[in-house]
Write an enzyme that holds these catalytic residues in place. Structure first.
Site, PDB file in Angstrom:
ATOM      1  N   TYR A 176       0.818  -1.214   0.000  1.00 45.07           N
ATOM      2  CA  TYR A 176       0.000   0.000   0.000  1.00 45.07           C
ATOM      3  C   TYR A 176       0.855   1.269   0.000  1.00 45.07           C
ATOM      4  O   TYR A 176       0.380   2.354  -0.306  1.00 45.07           O
ATOM      5  CB  TYR A 176      -0.956   0.026   1.205  1.00 45.07           C
ATOM      6  CG  TYR A 176      -2.031  -1.041   1.143  1.00 45.07           C
ATOM      7  CD1 TYR A 176      -2.311  -1.713  -0.034  1.00 45.07           C
ATOM      8  CD2 TYR A 176      -2.762  -1.378   2.272  1.00 45.07           C
ATOM      9  CE1 TYR A 176      -3.281  -2.697  -0.099  1.00 45.07           C
ATOM     10  CE2 TYR A 176      -3.740  -2.360   2.219  1.00 45.07           C
ATOM     11  CZ  TYR A 176      -3.987  -3.011   1.030  1.00 45.07           C
ATOM     12  OH  TYR A 176      -4.961  -3.991   0.977  1.00 45.07           O
ATOM     13  N   LYS A 188       3.700 -15.365   1.448  1.00 46.27           N
ATOM     14  CA  LYS A 188       3.566 -16.079   0.174  1.00 46.27           C
ATOM     15  C   LYS A 188       4.982 -16.379  -0.295  1.00 46.27           C
ATOM     16  O   LYS A 188       5.417 -16.007  -1.398  1.00 46.27           O
ATOM     17  CB  LYS A 188       2.787 -15.178  -0.808  1.00 46.27           C
ATOM     18  CG  LYS A 188       2.393 -15.831  -2.094  1.00 46.27           C
ATOM     19  CD  LYS A 188       1.259 -16.833  -1.950  1.00 46.27           C
ATOM     20  CE  LYS A 188       0.968 -17.482  -3.300  1.00 46.27           C
ATOM     21  NZ  LYS A 188       0.151 -18.697  -3.195  1.00 46.27           N
ATOM     22  N   ASP A 246      -2.822 -18.195   0.906  1.00 44.18           N
ATOM     23  CA  ASP A 246      -3.992 -18.872   0.332  1.00 44.18           C
ATOM     24  C   ASP A 246      -4.458 -20.005   1.254  1.00 44.18           C
ATOM     25  O   ASP A 246      -5.657 -20.186   1.490  1.00 44.18           O
ATOM     26  CB  ASP A 246      -3.692 -19.386  -1.087  1.00 44.18           C
ATOM     27  CG  ASP A 246      -2.320 -20.019  -1.222  1.00 44.18           C
ATOM     28  OD1 ASP A 246      -1.500 -19.883  -0.295  1.00 44.18           O
ATOM     29  OD2 ASP A 246      -2.053 -20.663  -2.257  1.00 44.18           O
ATOM     30  N   ASP A 293      -5.061  -7.139   5.656  1.00 45.33           N
ATOM     31  CA  ASP A 293      -6.294  -6.422   5.339  1.00 45.33           C
ATOM     32  C   ASP A 293      -7.398  -7.443   5.055  1.00 45.33           C
ATOM     33  O   ASP A 293      -8.515  -7.351   5.564  1.00 45.33           O
ATOM     34  CB  ASP A 293      -6.030  -5.543   4.095  1.00 45.33           C
ATOM     35  CG  ASP A 293      -7.134  -4.544   3.844  1.00 45.33           C
ATOM     36  OD1 ASP A 293      -8.081  -4.484   4.650  1.00 45.33           O
ATOM     37  OD2 ASP A 293      -7.051  -3.814   2.834  1.00 45.33           O
ATOM     38  N   ASP A 331     -10.528  -9.064   7.966  1.00 41.16           N
ATOM     39  CA  ASP A 331     -11.964  -8.988   7.682  1.00 41.16           C
ATOM     40  C   ASP A 331     -12.585 -10.385   7.692  1.00 41.16           C
ATOM     41  O   ASP A 331     -13.695 -10.588   8.173  1.00 41.16           O
ATOM     42  CB  ASP A 331     -12.212  -8.330   6.323  1.00 41.16           C
ATOM     43  CG  ASP A 331     -12.403  -6.827   6.455  1.00 41.16           C
ATOM     44  OD1 ASP A 331     -12.066  -6.293   7.534  1.00 41.16           O
ATOM     45  OD2 ASP A 331     -12.878  -6.181   5.501  1.00 41.16           O
TER      46      ASP A 331
END
Ligand code: NAD
Length: 358
Positions: free
Chosen positions: A143, A193, A225, A249, A253
């Site tokens: 970001y 990852k 994943d 992020d 959630d």
């Protein structure tokens, strides 16, 4: 042990002032029970600040925040300010305070309350007993990475971002995760990852290095994943999940959705010097001023402050246990109400919680 804490209180907009009042009442009770002192100083943020000063985060508020041990924030925003230019909107106040206080870690617990199991989208046997925490790196990663942009290449438009982490950024969040795990089940899952990304290879290496100082804590690494899948298949197995900005992020959630209502989810954002505690939900303008908002996410945010800033985990547990009992007794605000339970407003819910802390 420190006994006196200066707290900047930012009620903000919508249901903000109502739920903040609840959190302060609970903290006053804790203050008596544990013989500690809170000095509360109120500040303006969001729409309330725009109305009074023209700015979503006035300098005076920031100054107060920087002079205090912790900031308690409720929520900002509402239709009234929706048409202002982006840099003058209430949400800008939030982004600015997080940036100015250099809050590099966002912490979101996801706890399944026995009395609310039916609010979860998961089957009861999967969700019962879930008590996890996602720690997301907040000020680095894709970001913020440079270079970034949109340009023309070979006659077509391309968009690009850079996922970048410095060793020190990884080390400080890994350390925080291991430290917090010592108050919990002493298990940390680091999510990356690393099978594809170099940035993740560095992430993994640094997390392993920091782990050397925390040999009493179990560490596992998991690809993002797989983590997304395991979170819904066997959420009980997670205790602390630590990960970068983008993966965090998404996973925070997902973890929040596992346990049901938005009105129950607290959060903490931590920096080297400052800390800010706030519910995950927004200002809920649709129910503002009616006295029916669920104060639990705000009260649990105050409990996180007691644990992390005030180093009083036993006071945080008092609050969590009180909430568990009140829910078991059947008290519910409208957002978590179901038939056969007792519907109460913000004030009564707060009083019931306080009864169990005393
Ligand atoms: P929201 O979280 O405010 O509300 C979503 C829904 O959940 C609404 O129906 C609301 O009534 C309900 N809800 C939320 N918190 C509740 C509580 N404590 N008790 C009972 N019900 C609750 O999200 P939204 O409607 O998308 O946004 C409303 C405003 O809040 C917007 O201006 C948005 O920009 C702002 N917002 C602020 C924050 C923040 O301050 N951190 C976060 C998200 C949204």
């Amino acid at each position: 042990m420190k006994k006196q804490f200066k707290i900047t209180v930012l009620p903000g907009d919508g249901i903000g002032p109502e739920i903040m009042e609840s959190a302060i009442e609970v903290l006053k009770v804790i203050s008596k029970k544990y013989n500690i002192t809170f000095e509360f100083q109120e500040g303006l943020i969001g729409g309330a600040a725009i109305d009074e000063t023209g700015e979503p985060l006035p300098d005076e508020t920031l100054k107060k925040a920087k002079e205090s041990d912790a900031v308690l924030l409720a929520a900002v925003g509402g239709e009234k300010w929706d048409n202002l230019p982006t840099d003058k909107r209430p949400e800008k106040g939030l982004l600015k305070i997080r940036k100015e206080l250099d809050l590099f870690a966002n912490i979101r617990p996801g706890k399944a309350y026995t009395a609310l199991l039916d609010a979860s989208p998961l089957k009861e046997n999967l969700i019962k007993g879930v008590d996890l925490m996602v720690i997301r790196e907040l000020t680095g990663g894709i970001y913020f990475g440079e270079p970034r942009g949109i340009e023309e290449r070979g006659g077509e438009k391309v968009g690009f971002n850079t996922m970048i982490y410095y060793e020190h950024e990884i080390a400080r969040i890994a350390r925080l995760a291991f430290e917090l795990s010592r108050n919990r089940r002493k298990k940390v899952t680091s999510v990356d990852k690393a099978n594809v990304l170099e940035v993740s290879a560095v992430w993994r290496e640094v997390v392993n290095r920091v782990h050397a100082d925390f040999q009493d804590v179990e560490l596992e690494h998991m690809y993002v994943d797989n983590a997304a899948m395991q979170l819904v298949r066997r959420p009980k197995d997670f205790d602390i999940i630590v990960t970068g900005n983008l993966f965090g992020d998404i996973l925070s959630d997902e973890a929040g959705a596992l346990t049901g209502s938005l009105g129950m989810l607290p959060s903490a954002s931590i920096g080297e010097r400052y800390a800010l505690y706030e519910p995950v939900h927004g200002s809920a303008p649709d129910i503002a001023g009616q006295g029916i908002a669920n104060p639990i996410a705000m009260i649990l945010s105050a409990a996180m402050m007691l644990e992390i800033t005030c180093k009083l985990p036993e006071a945080a547990r008092d609050i969590e246990n009180a909430i568990e009992k009140v829910l078991e007794e059947g008290y519910r605000t409208g957002d978590i109400w179901s038939p056969k339970t007792k519907k109460v407003g913000t004030k009564e819910m707060t009083e019931q919680i306080i009864k169990h802390i005393l």
